[in-house]
Design a protein around this motif. Structure first.
Motif, PDB file in Angstrom:
ATOM      1  N   GLY A  29       0.806  -1.044   0.043  1.00 22.35           N
ATOM      2  CA  GLY A  29       0.045  -0.076   0.043  1.00 22.35           C
ATOM      3  C   GLY A  29       0.842   1.183   0.028  1.00 22.35           C
ATOM      4  N   PRO A  30       1.415   1.509   1.069  1.00 28.30           N
ATOM      5  CA  PRO A  30       2.212   2.797   1.098  1.00 28.30           C
ATOM      6  C   PRO A  30       3.433   2.832  -0.400  1.00 28.30           C
ATOM      7  N   GLY A  31       3.752   1.839  -0.533  1.00 27.25           N
ATOM      8  CA  GLY A  31       4.762   1.902  -1.738  1.00 27.25           C
ATOM      9  C   GLY A  31       4.077   2.482  -2.851  1.00 27.25           C
ATOM     10  N   ILE A  32       2.736   1.939  -3.143  1.00 25.20           N
ATOM     11  CA  ILE A  32       1.899   2.295  -4.323  1.00 25.20           C
ATOM     12  C   ILE A  32       1.791   3.913  -4.242  1.00 25.20           C
ATOM     13  N   VAL A  33       1.725   4.418  -3.087  1.00 24.70           N
ATOM     14  CA  VAL A  33       1.398   5.757  -2.745  1.00 24.70           C
ATOM     15  C   VAL A  33       2.655   6.359  -3.105  1.00 24.70           C
ATOM     16  N   VAL A  34       3.833   6.021  -2.526  1.00 26.00           N
ATOM     17  CA  VAL A  34       5.036   6.780  -2.894  1.00 26.00           C
ATOM     18  C   VAL A  34       5.367   6.930  -4.344  1.00 26.00           C
ATOM     19  N   ALA A  35       5.073   5.693  -5.030  1.00 26.59           N
ATOM     20  CA  ALA A  35       5.520   5.663  -6.292  1.00 26.59           C
ATOM     21  C   ALA A  35       4.514   6.600  -7.075  1.00 26.59           C
ATOM     22  N   ALA A  36       3.343   6.600  -6.810  1.00 27.05           N
ATOM     23  CA  ALA A  36       2.364   7.353  -7.531  1.00 27.05           C
ATOM     24  C   ALA A  36       2.866   8.867  -7.166  1.00 27.05           C
ATOM     25  N   CYS A 142      -8.996  21.728  -9.493  1.00 25.74           N
ATOM     26  CA  CYS A 142      -8.051  20.396  -9.077  1.00 25.74           C
ATOM     27  C   CYS A 142      -7.647  20.591  -7.657  1.00 25.74           C
ATOM     28  N   GLY A 143      -7.209  21.992  -7.362  1.00 23.94           N
ATOM     29  CA  GLY A 143      -6.723  22.310  -6.134  1.00 23.94           C
ATOM     30  C   GLY A 143      -7.584  21.887  -4.922  1.00 23.94           C
ATOM     31  N   LEU A 144      -8.791  22.512  -5.238  1.00 22.20           N
ATOM     32  CA  LEU A 144     -10.073  22.307  -4.346  1.00 22.20           C
ATOM     33  C   LEU A 144     -10.402  20.901  -4.122  1.00 22.20           C
ATOM     34  N   VAL A 145     -10.573  20.224  -5.085  1.00 24.72           N
ATOM     35  CA  VAL A 145     -11.126  18.832  -5.017  1.00 24.72           C
ATOM     36  C   VAL A 145      -9.965  17.998  -4.220  1.00 24.72           C
ATOM     37  N   GLY A 146      -8.769  18.074  -4.530  1.00 25.80           N
ATOM     38  CA  GLY A 146      -7.825  17.538  -3.790  1.00 25.80           C
ATOM     39  C   GLY A 146      -7.658  18.035  -2.153  1.00 25.80           C
ATOM     40  N   LEU A 147      -8.139  19.271  -1.947  1.00 26.79           N
ATOM     41  CA  LEU A 147      -8.242  19.747  -0.575  1.00 26.79           C
ATOM     42  C   LEU A 147      -9.387  19.065   0.087  1.00 26.79           C
ATOM     43  N   VAL A 148     -10.502  18.916  -0.577  1.00 33.47           N
ATOM     44  CA  VAL A 148     -11.926  18.437   0.006  1.00 33.47           C
ATOM     45  C   VAL A 148     -11.519  17.119   0.385  1.00 33.47           C
ATOM     46  N   PHE A 149     -10.832  16.210  -0.647  1.00 31.44           N
ATOM     47  CA  PHE A 149     -10.678  14.822  -0.543  1.00 31.44           C
ATOM     48  C   PHE A 149      -9.885  14.265   0.644  1.00 31.44           C
ATOM     49  N   VAL A 150      -8.606  15.119   0.671  1.00 30.55           N
ATOM     50  CA  VAL A 150      -7.610  14.768   1.876  1.00 30.55           C
ATOM     51  C   VAL A 150      -8.092  15.151   3.233  1.00 30.55           C
ATOM     52  N   ALA A 156      -6.671   5.167   4.697  1.00 31.10           N
ATOM     53  CA  ALA A 156      -7.164   4.004   4.146  1.00 31.10           C
ATOM     54  C   ALA A 156      -7.886   4.291   2.769  1.00 31.10           C
ATOM     55  N   VAL A 157      -8.742   5.320   2.766  1.00 31.81           N
ATOM     56  CA  VAL A 157      -9.506   5.766   1.433  1.00 31.81           C
ATOM     57  C   VAL A 157      -8.423   6.425   0.524  1.00 31.81           C
ATOM     58  N   PHE A 158      -7.715   7.073   0.916  1.00 32.24           N
ATOM     59  CA  PHE A 158      -6.498   7.861   0.372  1.00 32.24           C
ATOM     60  C   PHE A 158      -5.760   6.644  -0.455  1.00 32.24           C
ATOM     61  N   GLU A 159      -5.418   5.744   0.202  1.00 38.86           N
ATOM     62  CA  GLU A 159      -4.420   4.497  -0.607  1.00 38.86           C
ATOM     63  C   GLU A 159      -5.299   3.890  -1.481  1.00 38.86           C
ATOM     64  N   LYS A 160      -6.680   3.697  -1.373  1.00 36.27           N
ATOM     65  CA  LYS A 160      -7.473   3.002  -2.529  1.00 36.27           C
ATOM     66  C   LYS A 160      -7.582   3.929  -3.572  1.00 36.27           C
ATOM     67  N   VAL A 161      -7.832   5.217  -3.519  1.00 38.17           N
ATOM     68  CA  VAL A 161      -7.947   6.088  -4.778  1.00 38.17           C
ATOM     69  C   VAL A 161      -6.419   6.196  -5.532  1.00 38.17           C
ATOM     70  N   MET A 162      -5.506   6.429  -4.570  1.00 40.93           N
ATOM     71  CA  MET A 162      -4.140   6.221  -5.216  1.00 40.93           C
ATOM     72  C   MET A 162      -3.975   4.997  -6.009  1.00 40.93           C
ATOM     73  N   THR A 163      -4.294   3.703  -5.455  1.00 46.93           N
ATOM     74  CA  THR A 163      -4.146   2.436  -6.076  1.00 46.93           C
ATOM     75  C   THR A 163      -4.936   2.478  -7.498  1.00 46.93           C
ATOM     76  N   SER A 306      -0.321  13.335 -12.998  1.00 43.90           N
ATOM     77  CA  SER A 306      -0.263  14.545 -12.295  1.00 43.90           C
ATOM     78  C   SER A 306      -1.130  14.776 -10.878  1.00 43.90           C
ATOM     79  N   TYR A 307      -2.215  14.112 -11.009  1.00 43.67           N
ATOM     80  CA  TYR A 307      -3.221  14.039  -9.781  1.00 43.67           C
ATOM     81  C   TYR A 307      -2.603  13.254  -8.846  1.00 43.67           C
ATOM     82  N   THR A 308      -2.019  12.020  -8.925  1.00 40.35           N
ATOM     83  CA  THR A 308      -1.706  11.287  -7.891  1.00 40.35           C
ATOM     84  C   THR A 308      -0.386  12.174  -7.363  1.00 40.35           C
TER      85      THR A 308
END
Length: 439
Positions: A29-36, A142-150, A156-163, A306-308
């Motif tokens: 999981g974390p590896g996928i996140v750092v790669a992305a 893009c910035g506002l959607v990222g702000l709201v999402f995070v 856990a949800v963040f990792e799934k979306v990044m995957t 770019s968005y990851t």
């Protein structure tokens, strides 16, 4: 077995049970996140340009870049798991100078990077939907959607979306690599460490090695390891597998794009611009060569790339900033369990830094980038990886780390190579700045 997909339960079990876990793909999981997060549009453009200029000659350099970053991320994760302390807590133990460096870096870097990340994410959207709105408004969206999402989601949800987004990146880059029909004998020849017969070939090669996948995100890896619920040495084997998966994934991305540069651009003697706009040029070339469907497919991959990076930085660097503030306020050790509990993601420093990444940079979208600030940003950015490599060598060879988890000869060699590489690139970056115009 502890639940490793959330925060709280894993943290509660992790401290009590430090028995070694068996390496398993289901924990990745974390590896996928750092790669992305680490592979942004700029990395893909740099690799494309290397392929367009030198063909397959520097394939070995792209792969070496991944190996160097594996050593850095592994060292950061090993510090978090072996000591139970966060990386910033380790930095603080080395002296106040680390606090001053990080404080200046994270404020200036975040301000400029926020605008760059939003613009990079907006470019493919504007190309896909050209008559909807201007680039600046796409960037703000893009910035506002990222702000709201995070803001409203935990790790856990963040990792799934990044995957999911990594899956999109993977499919697009591999498809393009296959579509251009790489010359495999030439590609295998590119595994031999040969320098191009060009002026400044050494610096260009070092730049490619140093630019493959990650800056501050390498330091954030340890925080994502903790956020996953891995807080002690029982997770060491899992973390090392996870880290290898991260940079194998990164390697696939950059090798695929080097294939595209070598076959589509180098063979036709086509040059593209550096920076994110080079990917828009590639989209036009793909449309002319393979049709609009392939070009649109590529733009979707460009957006995912770019968005990851955007939401990865919004989450990971905000975690680091929250830990920085907690350590500064408490004047005591900060623990990985606190990150694993999710408390950092609910804290006001985490959310303040999220706001800093999102709203002040909007000014730069409309007024352009301030000259002096961009120079300082470039210097600080170049200095961060030598700082990271040097401090990890210091921490992981000292009594701050339990003896069984200190660096061995290979780890020391890889971190020393990384530190020297990034120091050379840092000196070059400082040298190349237009200081005469700065003053």
């Amino acid at each position: 077995m502890a639940d490793t997909t959330g925060n709280t339960a894993a943290a509660q079990v992790g401290e009590a049970d430090s028995r070694p876990r068996k390496s398993s793909w289901r924990y990745i999981g974390p590896g996928i996140v750092v790669a992305a997060t680490g592979v942004g549009a700029g990395d893909l453009v740099a690799t494309l340009i290397a392929g367009s200029n030198f063909g397959y000659t520097l394939l070995w350099a792209a792969i070496l870049g991944c190996l160097v970053k594996i050593s850095l991320a592994e060292a950061a994760g090993r510090w978090h798991l072996s000591t139970g302390r966060t990386l910033f807590d380790g930095w603080a133990s080395l002296g106040r100078w680390t606090t001053y460096f990080f404080a200046v870096y994270v404020v200036i870097w975040g301000f400029v990077y926020g605008a760059a990340a939003m613009s990079s994410s907006a470019l493919p959207l504007q190309a896909l939907f050209p008559n909807v709105m201007d680039l600046e408004w796409w960037a703000i969206a893009c910035g506002l959607v990222g702000l709201v999402f995070v803001w409203f989601n935990k790790y856990a949800v963040f990792e799934k979306v990044m995957t999911v987004l990594v899956g999109v990146m993977f499919v697009v880059t591999v498809y393009l690599a296959i579509r251009v029909t790489p010359n495999l004998p030439d590609a295998f020849a590119g595994l031999l460490p040969v320098l191009p017969d060009e002026k400044d070939s050494i610096l260009n090669t070092l730049g490619l090695i140093g630019g493959v996948g990650g800056t501050i995100t390498l330091a954030a890896y340890g925080y994502w390891v903790n956020a996953k619920g891995w807080t002690n040495t029982g997770w060491m084997k899992v973390m090392r597998l996870d880290n290898r998966v991260a940079y194998a994934t990164t390697g696939i991305f950059v090798i695929a794009m080097l294939f595209v540069g070598a076959e589509l651009l180098h063979s036709a003697n086509v040059a593209i611009a550096s920076g994110d706009k080079g990917l828009l040029q590639l989209s036009d070339i793909l449309e002319a060569e393979y049709g609009s469907a392939t070009a649109k497919f590529f733009l979707i991959g460009f957006f995912a790339t770019s968005y990851t990076s955007l939401i990865g930085v919004w989450h990971g660097v905000s975690l680091m900033f929250a830990d920085f503030v907690a350590r500064y306020r408490a004047q005591g050790a900060t623990k990985g369990e606190e990150v694993a509990s999710g408390a950092r993601e609910r804290s006001w420093p985490f959310r303040v830094y999220l706001l800093w990444l999102t709203f002040p940079p909007i000014v730069l979208l409309f007024q352009g980038e301030p000259f002096r600030l961009i120079i300082i940003y470039g210097v600080l950015g170049a200095a961060f990886l030598p700082f990271l490599a040097g401090t990890l060598i210091w921490l992981l060879n000292s009594s701050r780390t339990p003896s069984q988890w200190r660096n061995g000869p290979l780890s020391n060699a890889m971190l020393a190579i990384a530190g020297l590489l990034f120091l050379v690139l840092c000196v070059k970056q400082v040298w190349d700045q237009p200081w005469a115009e700065f003053f």
